[in-house]
Design a protein around this motif. Structure first.
Motif, short mmCIF file in Angstrom:
data_model
loop_
_atom_site.label_atom_id
_atom_site.label_comp_id
_atom_site.label_asym_id
_atom_site.label_seq_id
_atom_site.Cartn_x
_atom_site.Cartn_y
_atom_site.Cartn_z
N ALA A 113 0.83 -1.21 0.00
CA ALA A 113 0.00 0.00 0.00
C ALA A 113 0.86 1.26 0.00
O ALA A 113 0.56 2.25 -0.68
CB ALA A 113 -0.93 -0.02 1.21
N ASP A 159 -9.70 -0.02 -2.89
CA ASP A 159 -9.91 1.06 -1.92
C ASP A 159 -11.24 0.87 -1.19
O ASP A 159 -11.39 1.26 -0.03
CB ASP A 159 -9.89 2.40 -2.67
N LEU A 164 -7.55 2.70 1.13
CA LEU A 164 -6.13 2.99 0.86
C LEU A 164 -5.90 4.50 0.96
O LEU A 164 -4.88 4.95 1.46
CB LEU A 164 -5.75 2.48 -0.53
#
Ligand SMILES: N[C@@H](CCC(=O)N[C@@H](CS)C(=O)NCC(=O)O)C(=O)O
Length: 221
Positions: A113, A159, A164
Motif C-alpha cells: 500500500a 480502496d 487505501l
C-alpha cells in the motif's frame, strides 16, 4: 460468427483493455470466457481456427488501431511516441496497484500500500503535462485511457475493500480515473456486477485483504 474473438478470464484487466478498444471502434466481437483452472484444449492449442492469433493486449490494441478506424492514437508522431511510452508504464503501475491484493500478511499489505503513491505521483505529473482532461490527451479518448482504465478501476475496488486513501492526494489522476470509468466502452459487464465478481475472486484467493470482504457483498458466480 464475429470476426474477432477475445479469450479471457472474466475479470482479466488486460483483455478488458482490448475489449474497450473494440467497443470504441464499434466492432462486433465475441468475448469468450474461460476458467483459469480449466482451460479448454482449443485454447491450449492457441489457434484452433488457424486464423491469426495475437497475444499481449498492447500488441492487440496497436494492431486494432492500425487496422480499424477511428484512430485512437494521436496523429502527431511525437504525441504517439509519448502515448506509447506511457502505455509501456502500465505493467509497473498495474503491479503497484494490485500488489495489495496478493499480499499474504498485514506487513506485506502495508508495504504494498505504501508503494502505490510512487506510480500515482508519476501519472499525476504526466496527466498535468499532457492535458486539461478529461482523458489522458485531453478531449479525445486514446489507447492510453484504454490501457490504464482497468487498473484505475482495480484501485477503486481495492480502496472500497479496505481504505487505501491515496488517489485523493492526486487530483488530476483522480479526475482522469473518473473519465474512462464513466465510459461504456470500459465495461464488459454491468459495473456493480463486475465489482461483485472481482470481490468474489479476491475472497476466494484468500489473501490477507480477503478478510475485509463481507460475505453478503461477494457475488455468486
Ligand atoms: N502482458 C500480458 C498480461 C496478461 C496476463 O497476465 N493475463 C493474466 C490473466 S489476467 C494471465 O494470463 N495470467 C497467467 C495465467 O493465468 O496463466 C498482456 O498484456 O496481455
Amino acid at each position: 460468427m464475429a470476426k474477432y474473438m477475445l479469450v479471457s478470464f472474466k475479470t482479466c484487466p488486460w483483455v478488458q483493455r482490448s475489449a474497450s478498444v473494440l467497443r470504441e471502434k464499434k466492432v462486433e466481437f465475441e468475448l469468450r470466457h474461460i476458467e483459469s483452472d480449466n482451460r479448454p484444449d482449443w485454447f491450449l492449442a492457441i489457434s484452433p481456427h488457424r486464423k491469426v492469433s495475437l497475444f499481449e493486449s498492447n500488441a492487440i490494441n496497436e494492431y486494432l488501431d492500425d487496422t480499424i478506424a477511428p484512430r485512437l492514437h494521436p496523429e502527431a508522431p511525437i504525441e504517439r511516441a509519448i502515448n506509447r511510452a506511457w502505455t509501456d508504464y502500465v505493467p509497473t503501475f498495474a503491479s503497484a496497484v494490485t500488489a495489495t491484493a496478493y499480499a499474504d500478511t498485514e506487513a506485506e499489505y502495508n508495504k504494498a500500500a505504501e508503494g502505490i503513491p510512487v506510480p500515482f505521483e508519476r501519472l499525476e505529473k504526466a496527466v498535468e503535462k499532457q492535458n486539461s482532461g478529461p482523458f489522458f490527451n485531453g478531449a479525445k479518448y486514446s489507447l492510453v485511457d484504454a490501457a490504464y482504465a482497468p487498473f484505475l478501476q482495480r484501485y477503486v475496488f481495492l480502496d472500497r475493500v479496505k481504505r487505501l486513501g491515496h488517489i485523493e492526494k492526486f487530483p488530476r489522476l483522480k479526475a482522469w480515473c473518473a473519465a474512462p470509468l464513466d465510459r461504456d466502452s470500459t465495461h464488459s459487464f454491468p459495473p456493480d456486477e463486475f465489482e461483485a465478481m472481482y470481490r468474489s475472486n479476491l475472497k476466494r484467493r484468500n489473501k490477507w485483504v480477503s478478510q475485509f470482504i463481507e460475505p453478503e457483498r461477494a457475488a455468486a458466480e
